[in-house]
Design a protein around this motif. Structure first.
Motif, PDB file in Angstrom:
ATOM      1  N   GLY A  12       0.834  -1.200   0.000  1.00  0.00           N
ATOM      2  CA  GLY A  12       0.000   0.000   0.000  1.00  0.00           C
ATOM      3  C   GLY A  12       0.863   1.242   0.000  1.00  0.00           C
ATOM      4  N   ILE A  13       0.272   2.353  -0.402  1.00  0.00           N
ATOM      5  CA  ILE A  13       1.021   3.605  -0.413  1.00  0.00           C
ATOM      6  C   ILE A  13       0.077   4.730   0.025  1.00  0.00           C
ATOM      7  N   TYR A  14       0.576   5.581   0.916  1.00  0.00           N
ATOM      8  CA  TYR A  14      -0.217   6.634   1.528  1.00  0.00           C
ATOM      9  C   TYR A  14       0.515   7.967   1.376  1.00  0.00           C
ATOM     10  N   ARG A  15      -0.257   9.031   1.228  1.00  0.00           N
ATOM     11  CA  ARG A  15       0.338  10.366   1.126  1.00  0.00           C
ATOM     12  C   ARG A  15      -0.068  11.211   2.321  1.00  0.00           C
ATOM     13  N   ASP A  16       0.933  11.864   2.913  1.00  0.00           N
ATOM     14  CA  ASP A  16       0.697  12.744   4.059  1.00  0.00           C
ATOM     15  C   ASP A  16       0.499  14.167   3.561  1.00  0.00           C
ATOM     16  N   ARG A  17      -0.606  14.798   3.987  1.00  0.00           N
ATOM     17  CA  ARG A  17      -0.873  16.183   3.608  1.00  0.00           C
ATOM     18  C   ARG A  17      -0.786  17.121   4.808  1.00  0.00           C
ATOM     19  N   GLY A  18      -0.060  16.727   5.842  1.00  0.00           N
ATOM     20  CA  GLY A  18       0.142  17.597   6.978  1.00  0.00           C
ATOM     21  C   GLY A  18      -0.784  17.315   8.134  1.00  0.00           C
ATOM     22  N   ILE A  19      -2.076  17.210   7.851  1.00  0.00           N
ATOM     23  CA  ILE A  19      -3.065  16.930   8.895  1.00  0.00           C
ATOM     24  C   ILE A  19      -3.612  15.518   8.751  1.00  0.00           C
ATOM     25  N   THR A  20      -3.894  15.125   7.530  1.00  0.00           N
ATOM     26  CA  THR A  20      -4.420  13.788   7.265  1.00  0.00           C
ATOM     27  C   THR A  20      -3.474  13.011   6.354  1.00  0.00           C
ATOM     28  N   GLU A  21      -3.586  11.705   6.410  1.00  0.00           N
ATOM     29  CA  GLU A  21      -2.825  10.823   5.526  1.00  0.00           C
ATOM     30  C   GLU A  21      -3.821   9.898   4.843  1.00  0.00           C
ATOM     31  N   TRP A  22      -3.747   9.807   3.531  1.00  0.00           N
ATOM     32  CA  TRP A  22      -4.740   9.027   2.809  1.00  0.00           C
ATOM     33  C   TRP A  22      -4.076   8.087   1.813  1.00  0.00           C
ATOM     34  N   ALA A  23      -4.740   6.955   1.580  1.00  0.00           N
ATOM     35  CA  ALA A  23      -4.218   5.934   0.673  1.00  0.00           C
ATOM     36  C   ALA A  23      -4.635   6.232  -0.758  1.00  0.00           C
ATOM     37  N   PHE A  24      -3.802   5.814  -1.701  1.00  0.00           N
ATOM     38  CA  PHE A  24      -4.200   5.865  -3.101  1.00  0.00           C
ATOM     39  C   PHE A  24      -3.761   4.576  -3.790  1.00  0.00           C
ATOM     40  N   ASP A  25      -4.333   4.304  -4.932  1.00  0.00           N
ATOM     41  CA  ASP A  25      -4.121   3.036  -5.626  1.00  0.00           C
ATOM     42  C   ASP A  25      -2.673   2.904  -6.095  1.00  0.00           C
ATOM     43  N   PRO A  26      -1.930   1.901  -5.603  1.00  0.00           N
ATOM     44  CA  PRO A  26      -0.527   1.756  -6.008  1.00  0.00           C
ATOM     45  C   PRO A  26      -0.343   1.004  -7.324  1.00  0.00           C
ATOM     46  N   TYR A  27      -1.426   0.427  -7.859  1.00  0.00           N
ATOM     47  CA  TYR A  27      -1.293  -0.422  -9.044  1.00  0.00           C
ATOM     48  C   TYR A  27      -0.608   0.274 -10.218  1.00  0.00           C
ATOM     49  N   PRO A  28      -0.996   1.520 -10.592  1.00  0.00           N
ATOM     50  CA  PRO A  28      -0.312   2.170 -11.717  1.00  0.00           C
ATOM     51  C   PRO A  28       1.192   2.331 -11.487  1.00  0.00           C
ATOM     52  N   LEU A  29       1.593   2.667 -10.264  1.00  0.00           N
ATOM     53  CA  LEU A  29       3.025   2.797  -9.973  1.00  0.00           C
ATOM     54  C   LEU A  29       3.724   1.447 -10.070  1.00  0.00           C
ATOM     55  N   LEU A  30       3.080   0.404  -9.579  1.00  0.00           N
ATOM     56  CA  LEU A  30       3.676  -0.940  -9.649  1.00  0.00           C
ATOM     57  C   LEU A  30       3.922  -1.343 -11.103  1.00  0.00           C
ATOM     58  N   LYS A  31       2.953  -1.101 -11.957  1.00  0.00           N
ATOM     59  CA  LYS A  31       3.126  -1.431 -13.378  1.00  0.00           C
ATOM     60  C   LYS A  31       4.247  -0.602 -14.005  1.00  0.00           C
ATOM     61  N   GLN A  32       4.306   0.673 -13.632  1.00  0.00           N
ATOM     62  CA  GLN A  32       5.360   1.553 -14.160  1.00  0.00           C
ATOM     63  C   GLN A  32       6.729   1.051 -13.733  1.00  0.00           C
ATOM     64  N   TRP A  33       6.894   0.725 -12.448  1.00  0.00           N
ATOM     65  CA  TRP A  33       8.186   0.252 -11.950  1.00  0.00           C
ATOM     66  C   TRP A  33       8.559  -1.095 -12.562  1.00  0.00           C
ATOM     67  N   GLU A  34       7.570  -1.987 -12.697  1.00  0.00           N
ATOM     68  CA  GLU A  34       7.826  -3.298 -13.280  1.00  0.00           C
ATOM     69  C   GLU A  34       8.271  -3.168 -14.735  1.00  0.00           C
ATOM     70  N   ASN A  35       7.562  -2.373 -15.518  1.00  0.00           N
ATOM     71  CA  ASN A  35       7.907  -2.198 -16.934  1.00  0.00           C
ATOM     72  C   ASN A  35       9.293  -1.570 -17.092  1.00  0.00           C
ATOM     73  N   LYS A  36       9.616  -0.631 -16.230  1.00  0.00           N
ATOM     74  CA  LYS A  36      10.921   0.015 -16.294  1.00  0.00           C
ATOM     75  C   LYS A  36      12.039  -0.994 -16.049  1.00  0.00           C
ATOM     76  N   GLU A  37      11.857  -1.868 -15.063  1.00  0.00           N
ATOM     77  CA  GLU A  37      12.893  -2.858 -14.764  1.00  0.00           C
ATOM     78  C   GLU A  37      13.001  -3.907 -15.862  1.00  0.00           C
TER      79      GLU A  37
END
Length: 369
Positions: free
Chosen positions: A333-358
């Motif tokens: 999972g991957i979460y972004r901190d905005r100072g007060i709250t931290e929220w999750a976002f879909d990691p699938y696109p990043l996983l595909k990007q990193w996999e294709n790059k490697e």
């Protein structure tokens, strides 16, 4: 001293660093008076750095931090950490972004540190756009003149960094003193932690660019995954799936996806043996259901992309040590901190990007052989 500043972009924002005596002088009033003897000629505003000169802007920004550090005694990476934290929590509406773009065309800035008007000018100051050091000081404002031009401008990088330096130096110059000064500025424990983490990363690597990445499992091994974001979960109460499940053999190596610092490590009744890593973009990378950890890895340690952090398992959904309630897999999972709250976002696109790059790099290396 200006001759040492090769970039004209940096020259527009940086004071004459020969005024180091000014920065170390006693009171703000004395500093302002002394600054008048070190005033540099007015420079033309010019245009902001083009969008494709990201590396140049980063180099100029680091040079700015280094020279301000030389003048104040505060290491460059502490200025960089504050700047990066501010950038990571910045949220701009289209209207604000357009206004900033117009302002930047007239007066480009290198740093992203934004000090609110009530803080800069003083909360009771009737003129919230006040740039006069004397009246700002009278109303207890934060702003100081760091460029020697007689005004305290919140849009001047030199004034902002100098004001921040004077605030920090009130608490001392050690790492602990720095953390106290940051807490006193933000009054937010999470902010103080993030700035401390970023400073540690910048100090360790000695550069601003920490943008490398890696797929969390070794490329070429046996694994399978698809987008599982938002699917339902029932164990422990109704909830949604905040991540991607990568199914792989028990014991397969799990790798860090980023340059970062180990923030959490241990048991979670949902995620089992899990580890959390914070990167320089203020994103929290969460690896769950592990069989175990790399033994040498401790909280606060720095990791690099591709570094082994643990192994695929099936831990979780119970008390410490619970195993085998589901097939072995890595929950990422991957979460972004905005100072007060931290929220999750879909990691699938990043996983595909990193996999294709490697995969591309792997094919290129095979062709070279």
């Amino acid at each position: 001293m200006l001759a040492l500043i090769k970039s004209p972009y940096t020259r527009r924002t940086l004071m004459c660093m020969s005024a180091a005596a000014l920065l170390w002088s006693g009171s703000p009033a004395e500093s302002t008076q002394a600054a008048r003897y070190h005033t540099i000629p007015e420079l033309s505003s010019g245009s902001p750095a083009p969008a494709d000169s990201k590396e140049t802007a980063a180099a100029d920004r680091k040079q700015l931090f280094e020279q301000m550090g030389a003048a104040t005694g505060i290491p460059w990476y502490r200025f960089a950490a504050i700047d990066q934290y501010e950038r990571s929590i910045a949220r701009k509406s289209k209207k604000t972004a357009a206004a900033d773009s117009t302002s930047a065309a007239a007066k480009p800035r290198l740093t992203g540190i934004m000090i609110p008007a009530p803080v800069w000018s003083g909360p009771l100051n009737p003129d919230q756009d006040d740039k006069q050091p004397e009246s700002i000081r009278f109303f207890g404002g934060f702003g100081l003149d760091g460029s020697g031009d007689g005004i305290a401008d919140p849009e001047s990088d030199a004034d902002v960094l100098y004001s921040m330096a004077r605030h920090l130096l009130k608490y001392g110059d050690s790492a602990t003193d720095f953390n106290i000064g940051i807490w006193e500025y933000y009054h937010n424990g999470r902010a103080a932690q993030r700035v401390s983490q970023f400073a540690k990363l910048y100090e360790h690597f000695g550069r601003l660019d920490l943008s490398g990445s890696a797929f969390p499992l070794p490329i070429g091994t046996s694994y399978a995954y698809r987008s599982t974001w938002g699917t339902g979960r029932s164990w422990g109460g109704a909830r949604i799936h905040e991540g991607t499940d990568l199914f792989a053999p028990h014991g397969l190596t799990v790798r860090s996806t980023c340059f970062g610092i180990v923030e959490t490590k241990g048991w979670n009744r949902y995620g089992g043996w899990r580890i959390g890593i914070r990167d320089i973009e203020n994103r929290y990378h969460y690896y769950a259901h592990l069989m175990g950890y790399e033994k040498s890895l401790l909280r606060g340690d720095i990791v690099t992309p591709g570094q082994t952090i643990g192994w695929v398992g099936s831990s979780g959904y119970g008390s410490p040590g619970t195993q085998g309630k589901f097939p072995p897999h890595l929950h990422y999972g991957i979460y972004r901190d905005r100072g007060i709250t931290e929220w999750a976002f879909d990691p699938y696109p990043l996983l595909k990007q990193w996999e294709n790059k490697e995969f591309r790099l792997l094919r290129q290396n095979k062709k070279k052989k």
